[in-house]
Design an enzyme around this catalytic site. Sequence first.
Site: not given
Length: 296
Positions: A246, A272
């Site tokens: 991420e 995200s």
Amino acid sequence: MARRSAKALVHLATRGLASRDILADSSIHNAMIVHAAFGGSTNLLLHIPAIAHAAGLRRPTVEDWIAVNRRVPRLVDALPNGPVGHPTVRVFLAGGVPEVMLHLRRLSLLDESCLTVTGEPLGTILDWWETSERRRRLRAVLAERDGINPDDVILSPDQARARGLTSTVTFPRGNLAPEGAVIKSTAIDPSVVDADGVYRKTGPARVFTSEKAAVAAIKSHGPDRIQPGDVLVLMCRGPMGAGMEEIYQITAALKFLSFGKHVAVLTDARFSGVSTGACIGHVGPERWPAAHRQVT
């Protein structure tokens, strides 16, 4: 909620129903349709194929995602997409997933024969929801406490079209991503989109192989600092190269730059759902270090 969930599990066990009895190709497809109608997070693009794979079902391809997102209208006005951007609690009170499914049912987009965790088919559950006291009361709470019309949070297809709700996720392809990529279209600042509704970007590529180095360049005050108009390329961070990490720290840092909307991010990693800016991720095929290629 925890107690009700436990009771539901006991109920399924009593009826002899397991996950494999509920998961099917048609239910996976229904999930993709609901995701498009909500304008859901790009994270689900990882979860749904993983669930399908674990269940021994057909994994959705990029062609499947493209087809669904072109066919299914976005019906939910919620953060972080907008245009108003209601908090998710309002989406819940407006009726949540079953309310969105009522609209999708009217468009004949759902397979209502799918078995649900209640032990009943989806069509039966939607019949109950449409006339239930629970639905009436939740929607009334939203109107009474927040002064919000539930139909302004979960919209009909005609209302959604009139208010300019567009598909949240787009799957661009090209010479850099012949196997496809993912871009959260609604995260792009409208001011950098051309009059024909297309985002176009030309600029120098700033290439990094670690999130740490990219963040350092964003925060730097020296000559190595990311500049307006740059295309920030973060590679070797895909599933094989780094476990597809991420990279929210990059997109979050760009959000607080005065010129952040003028920087594009291109990566084989993921980002995200609350990212802002032109973030193109999941680039395939991924770029990964030569040393990793030698591992068998």
